[in-house]
Design an enzyme around this catalytic site. Structure first.
Site, PDB file in Angstrom:
ATOM      1  N   ASP A  25      -2.009   2.622  -1.250  1.00  0.00           N
ATOM      2  CA  ASP A  25      -0.731   1.923  -1.146  1.00  0.00           C
ATOM      3  C   ASP A  25      -0.078   1.731  -2.520  1.00  0.00           C
ATOM      4  OD1 ASP A  25       1.337   0.674   0.109  1.00  0.00           O
ATOM      5  OD2 ASP A  25       0.228  -1.122   0.680  1.00  0.00           O
ATOM      6  N   GLY A  26       1.235   1.670  -2.522  1.00  0.00           N
ATOM      7  CA  GLY A  26       1.974   1.326  -3.739  1.00  0.00           C
ATOM      8  C   GLY A  26       2.640   2.498  -4.438  1.00  0.00           C
ATOM      9  N   GLY A  86       5.381   4.036  -3.593  1.00  0.00           N
ATOM     10  CA  GLY A  86       6.827   3.797  -3.624  1.00  0.00           C
ATOM     11  C   GLY A  86       7.193   2.826  -4.732  1.00  0.00           C
ATOM     12  N   HIS A 113       4.760   9.522  -4.590  1.00  0.00           N
ATOM     13  CA  HIS A 113       3.783  10.219  -3.733  1.00  0.00           C
ATOM     14  C   HIS A 113       3.138  11.380  -4.485  1.00  0.00           C
ATOM     15  CE1 HIS A 113       4.829   7.661  -0.516  1.00  0.00           C
ATOM     16  NE2 HIS A 113       6.029   8.167  -0.307  1.00  0.00           N
ATOM     17  N   ASN A 127       4.395   5.325   9.967  1.00  0.00           N
ATOM     18  CA  ASN A 127       5.106   5.922   8.821  1.00  0.00           C
ATOM     19  C   ASN A 127       6.215   6.875   9.249  1.00  0.00           C
ATOM     20  OD1 ASN A 127       2.193   6.056   6.603  1.00  0.00           O
ATOM     21  ND2 ASN A 127       3.805   4.508   6.754  1.00  0.00           N
TER      22      ASN A 127
HETATM   23  C1  FPP Z   1       1.619   4.455   0.671  1.00  0.00           C
HETATM   24  O1  FPP Z   1       2.463   4.042  -0.400  1.00  0.00           O
HETATM   25  C2  FPP Z   1       1.313   5.875   0.593  1.00  0.00           C
HETATM   26  C3  FPP Z   1       1.603   6.828   1.530  1.00  0.00           C
HETATM   27  C4  FPP Z   1       2.293   6.521   2.806  1.00  0.00           C
HETATM   28  C5  FPP Z   1       1.274   8.247   1.307  1.00  0.00           C
HETATM   29  C6  FPP Z   1      -0.079   8.555   0.707  1.00  0.00           C
HETATM   30  C7  FPP Z   1      -0.144   9.971   0.374  1.00  0.00           C
HETATM   31  C8  FPP Z   1      -0.591  10.511  -0.781  1.00  0.00           C
HETATM   32  C9  FPP Z   1      -1.186   9.743  -1.895  1.00  0.00           C
HETATM   33  C10 FPP Z   1      -0.497  12.012  -0.925  1.00  0.00           C
HETATM   34  C11 FPP Z   1      -1.769  12.760  -0.888  1.00  0.00           C
HETATM   35  C12 FPP Z   1      -2.612  12.508   0.299  1.00  0.00           C
HETATM   36  C13 FPP Z   1      -3.439  13.386   0.942  1.00  0.00           C
HETATM   37  C14 FPP Z   1      -4.547  12.848   1.747  1.00  0.00           C
HETATM   38  C15 FPP Z   1      -3.308  14.841   0.928  1.00  0.00           C
HETATM   39  P1  FPP Z   1       3.881   3.442  -0.025  1.00  0.00           P
HETATM   40  O2  FPP Z   1       4.847   4.559   0.059  1.00  0.00           O
HETATM   41  O3  FPP Z   1       3.766   2.627   1.223  1.00  0.00           O
HETATM   42  O4  FPP Z   1       4.155   2.537  -1.263  1.00  0.00           O
HETATM   43  P2  FPP Z   1       5.027   1.190  -1.257  1.00  0.00           P
HETATM   44  O5  FPP Z   1       4.282   0.210  -0.394  1.00  0.00           O
HETATM   45  O6  FPP Z   1       5.036   0.789  -2.698  1.00  0.00           O
HETATM   46  O7  FPP Z   1       6.377   1.527  -0.720  1.00  0.00           O
END
Ligand code: FPP
Length: 236
Positions: free
Chosen positions: A17-18, A20, A34, A65
């Protein structure tokens, strides 16, 4: 850090998480977060498997998501496909068998195909397992398991008296050992539907670090914390 005296979780879960917020704080688009998360993941997994963890489960994309902006969703889907193609050789070198958890519906065909290919090409690897949760929800996993078991009962392949925990575990998306330790980065303290059946006795750890910055040293700290926990499994 010296891992000799430390216990590793047999099955580690990571809620990445995090991404974004990491990007927004740098004035970058969320997609850059990402990308940075994916770059970090590669280094981190290499370290984790080198230390000897047998099972890793990753929360890559939840069923919810899909509610995100279409551009972000398609960026993530493309990123998955690219990574699955690019990282095959490293995963094979490390002896990592890749399996997936989640629903097929709503996943673009090219993503599903890349997932099938990666699973097929790594199926004989036997050092460690990587379970990637994509289009995944823990409540849906329990719902889908319930449907599968109901079908078995209705078709008389299974009797109601024979339903036990083993039957349940065999009918989840993957039959994996229980989660021992779950790391959720970015300071959010929720399980967000991540492997809720398998997490029954897991220890949770919530570092405030955003996932792109959760590096090897952060992982060392997490393992020290895991070793400080007293796991009682309901006993005393
Ligand atoms: C959450 O952060 C993250 C995700 C929804 C995507 C995770 C994916 C990766 C790290 C890419 C690689 C993964 C694989 C397994 C191939 P968020 O977008 O919710 O962050 P935020 O809470 O700060 O908005």
């Amino acid at each position: 850090m010296d891992y000799d005296q430390l216990q590793l979780p047999n099955h580690l879960g990571i809620i990445m998480d995090g991404n974004g917020r990491w990007a927004t704080e740098r004035g970058l688009p969320r997609s850059a977060g990402h990308k940075a998360g994916a770059d970090n993941l590669k280094k981190l997994l290499f370290y984790i498997y080198e230390k000897g963890v047998s099972y890793v489960s990753l929360y890559a994309f939840s069923t919810e998501n899909f509610k995100r902006d279409a551009k972000e969703v398609s960026f993530l889907m493309d990123l998955f496909v690219k990574l699955f193609h690019k990282e095959l050789d490293v995963l094979l070198e490390l002896g990592v068998k890749v399996v997936f958890s989640g629903r097929r519906e709503n996943l673009p065909d090219n993503v599903f195909k890349a997932m099938q290919e990666l699973a097929l090409k790594t199926k004989d690897a036997n050092k460690s397992t990587l379970n990637i949760c994509i289009n995944y929800g823990g409540q849906y996993e329990i719902l889908d398991m319930t449907k599968k078991i109901t079908e078995l009962v209705l078709s008389k392949k299974l009797s109601v008296e024979d339903i036990d925990k083993k039957v349940i575990e065999e009918n989840l998306y993957q039959n994996l050992p229980p989660l021992d330790f779950i790391i959720r980065t970015s300071g959010e303290m929720r399980s967000s539907n991540f492997m809720i059946y398998q997490a029954s006795y897991a220890e949770y750890y919530f570092p405030s670090t955003y996932f792109p910055d959760f590096n090897e040293q952060e992982f060392d700290k997490a393992i020290v914390e895991f070793n400080n926990r007293k796991r009682r499994f309901g006993g005393n």
